[in-house]
Design an enzyme around this catalytic site. Structure first.
Site, short mmCIF file in Angstrom:
data_model
loop_
_atom_site.label_atom_id
_atom_site.label_comp_id
_atom_site.label_asym_id
_atom_site.label_seq_id
_atom_site.Cartn_x
_atom_site.Cartn_y
_atom_site.Cartn_z
N HIS A 107 -20.94 28.84 44.90
CA HIS A 107 -21.84 29.97 45.17
C HIS A 107 -21.05 31.26 45.32
O HIS A 107 -21.46 32.31 44.80
CB HIS A 107 -22.66 29.69 46.44
CG HIS A 107 -23.38 30.90 46.96
ND1 HIS A 107 -24.43 31.48 46.27
CD2 HIS A 107 -23.19 31.64 48.09
CE1 HIS A 107 -24.86 32.54 46.96
NE2 HIS A 107 -24.12 32.66 48.06
N HIS A 131 -17.74 36.63 51.09
CA HIS A 131 -18.91 37.19 51.77
C HIS A 131 -19.53 36.27 52.82
O HIS A 131 -20.21 36.74 53.74
CB HIS A 131 -19.97 37.63 50.75
CG HIS A 131 -20.79 36.51 50.17
ND1 HIS A 131 -20.37 35.78 49.09
CD2 HIS A 131 -22.00 36.01 50.52
CE1 HIS A 131 -21.29 34.88 48.79
NE2 HIS A 131 -22.29 35.00 49.63
N GLU A 167 -19.80 34.47 58.49
CA GLU A 167 -21.03 33.84 58.99
C GLU A 167 -20.95 32.32 59.02
O GLU A 167 -21.43 31.68 59.97
CB GLU A 167 -22.22 34.27 58.10
CG GLU A 167 -23.55 33.75 58.58
CD GLU A 167 -24.70 34.26 57.73
OE1 GLU A 167 -25.85 34.16 58.18
OE2 GLU A 167 -24.46 34.78 56.62
N ASP A 168 -20.33 31.71 58.01
CA ASP A 168 -20.38 30.25 57.88
C ASP A 168 -19.09 29.54 58.28
O ASP A 168 -19.11 28.32 58.48
CB ASP A 168 -20.71 29.87 56.43
CG ASP A 168 -22.11 30.29 56.03
OD1 ASP A 168 -22.93 30.57 56.93
OD2 ASP A 168 -22.39 30.36 54.81
N ASP A 228 -25.59 37.96 45.71
CA ASP A 228 -25.74 36.75 46.53
C ASP A 228 -27.16 36.21 46.42
O ASP A 228 -27.38 35.01 46.20
CB ASP A 228 -25.40 37.11 47.98
CG ASP A 228 -25.82 36.05 48.97
OD1 ASP A 228 -25.37 34.89 48.83
OD2 ASP A 228 -26.59 36.36 49.91
N ASP A 231 -48.41 47.53 24.91
CA ASP A 231 -46.97 47.78 25.05
C ASP A 231 -46.22 46.66 25.77
O ASP A 231 -45.38 46.91 26.63
CB ASP A 231 -46.69 49.14 25.70
CG ASP A 231 -47.21 49.31 27.13
OD1 ASP A 231 -47.68 48.34 27.72
OD2 ASP A 231 -47.10 50.43 27.65
#
Length: 513
Positions: free
Chosen positions: A58, A82, A86-87, A149, A269
């Site tokens: 990812h 990134h 956080e993880d 992301d 269109d």
């Protein structure tokens, strides 16, 4: 389309991330990106996605998307990293020490906006959005990484439970896709919208997908006739240009069907042809002359955004013609540089920033973020936030002008009073009327495309509660509410002060009038 599973490790992955742009990077820049990949691989090594693939995939796909938009090693490295804060429990200080303060700051900015709590409490929504706007204002690259992301998450939604699929799709459709559009990133916006529609409106998505599939041979044949005719004329006149044909993306077609309450057969269109001139702007107008010579054009569908660019820097000539097989076809004409800015928006402006000194489009593009930041600071009622924001972002737009020729972009339905507040809060608060195209109009006058607007003010004027029924934009509504609230607080404070003085006088046996 290749994927991370098709490549090996180390330098092969870096080549996959950077693609055709790899030659633009210096050796020391490539080294930074490689170190970021190796670090992210190490800290994510025990983590896997719902699909069962390693989590690092990812990060790689996010970085690859960023690299296609921003030829900037700091952004690519930050995209690889990134999710480390956080993880993985990595600190900003650690990233700053291992890489650089600029990379650490960028990763920290992405982390702060990683959870858009649209389904949280209203107060959480306001606070989250404030963080998003502040991060965008500090470094626009934050939102490019966030878009990338989210795009990869949308591409892999199949592995999540239905309720999570809908939540992510709704967040994207209500906020991130419109923001991508506001920053001029058309390619990202279109894919985000189509993927979100697939999970939010699966039956409608599949039905429209199948209907377009059956008509595609007819559409492609008509588009090819237009392309062939243009190529013949370009060859005669020595015009160097790339010609692309396409049908418009599903979500935009579906929204038009919803808005007009018509079937697919009644939507005009759907087909579009894009001419990308390899020479200067003069060639674009030469192509326009050829197009209008070959086919009749629809006057009200003609817009020259080269002569009058949109505030986000978008420049393209739009014209809709009655083409082969009596079909309506939109033709867009732009230069190569205009094409990159139209597709990538903010990211392309970053790419060209060093080469366009003296061109204020970059700053005008970010002016919207600064205005948004000012508005968000004044928001006190969380219940107003997302409905107002959604209106501002998703409504069709009108482009008006100040008497000096500055282009002002407002949502369709915006009034002269909205225009006044867009110019400046003080102008809005003292507004008494407007002159539009030389004629005096009331504050509730709804603006039209290309109106020239002059605001009349008076030092004796001030907002009233009735103005809340006139304005349509969130900015104006918030400013009016803020002013009214301050006046109410001032009146209450004066009353409390008078009461306190009266009590003090009575306590001392003094008369109170």
């Amino acid at each position: 389309m290749s994927s991370i599973s098709d490549v090996g490790c180390g330098d092969d992955v870096i080549g996959y991330i950077l693609g055709e742009h790899k030659s633009r990077y210096k050796d020391d820049e490539l080294a930074i990106i490689k170190r970021a990949y190796e670090f992210a691989t190490e800290v994510h090594k025990q983590q896997f996605r719902k699909s069962g693939e390693p989590y690092i995939n990812h990060c790689v796909e996010t970085a690859r998307s960023v690299a296609q938009l921003l030829p900037d090693p700091i952004s690519v490295a930050a995209a690889l990293l990134h999710d480390t804060i956080e993880d993985c429990g990595v600190t900003v200080e650690e990233l700053s020490e291992k890489f650089s303060p600029s990379i650490a700051k960028l990763v920290d900015g992405v982390t702060k906006v990683s959870s858009l709590k649209i389904h949280g409490t209203r107060q959480q929504q306001v606070e989250t959005f404030r963080k998003l706007v502040i991060a965008m204002a500090q470094d626009p690259r934050v939102i490019v990484i966030k878009f990338s992301d989210r795009l990869h998450n949308l591409r892999t939604l199949d592995f999540l439970p239905p309720d999570k699929q809908r939540q992510i799709a709704e967040e994207t459709l209500n906020l991130l896709a419109p923001l991508a559009g506001r920053f001029g990133m058309a390619r990202l916006k279109s894919e985000m919208e189509d993927l979100s529609m697939k999970y939010l409106y699966p039956e409608e998505y599949q039905r429209l997908h199948d209907q377009l599939a059956t008509r595609r041979p007819q559409f492609e044949a008509t588009i090819q006739k237009v392309i062939d005719a243009l190529r013949r004329e370009f060859a005669k006149q020595g015009i160097r240009a790339t010609i692309q044909g396409r049908t418009k993306h599903l979500y935009s077609i579906w929204k038009k069907m919803q808005r007009q309450q018509v079937s697919l057969d009644s939507v005009y269109d759907i087909m579009a042809v894009r001419v990308i001139c390899e020479d200067d702007v003069a060639a674009c107008y030469q192509v326009l002359g050829i197009v209008h010579h070959l086919w009749s054009y629809i006057a009200f569908r003609f817009h020259d955004y080269i002569g009058n660019p949109k505030p986000n820097g978008y420049q393209t000539i739009h014209t809709t013609v009655i083409g082969p097989d009596n079909q309506r076809i939109e033709i867009q004409i732009r230069t190569r540089k205009m094409h990159e800015i139209a597709e990538e928006g903010l990211a392309a402006h970053w790419k060209y920033k060093e080469g366009v000194r003296g061109d204020d489009r970059w700053d005008s593009m970010l002016e919207w973020v600064r205005r948004l930041l000012e508005w968000v600071k004044d928001v006190s009622d969380p219940n107003d936030l997302f409905e107002s924001l959604k209106y501002d972002l998703t409504s069709e737009t009108v482009y008006c002008f100040t008497p000096k020729g500055q282009v002002i972009e407002l949502p369709k339905g915006a009034t002269a009073l909205d225009f006044a507040y867009y110019i400046h809060t003080a102008v809005g608060e003292s507004c008494v009327g407007a002159v539009v195209n030389g004629k005096m109009v009331p504050l509730r006058y709804e603006l039209n495309f290309c109106d020239v607007v002059e605001i009349k003010t008076s030092v004796k004027a001030h907002p009233s509660p009735d103005w809340l029924n006139i304005v349509k934009t969130s900015r104006a509504r918030t400013k009016i509410k803020h002013w009214l609230r301050q006046q109410r607080l001032n009146a209450e404070n004066i009353a409390k002060g008078k009461d306190a003085i009266a009590k003090a006088l009575r306590a001392r046996g003094l008369a109170v009038d």
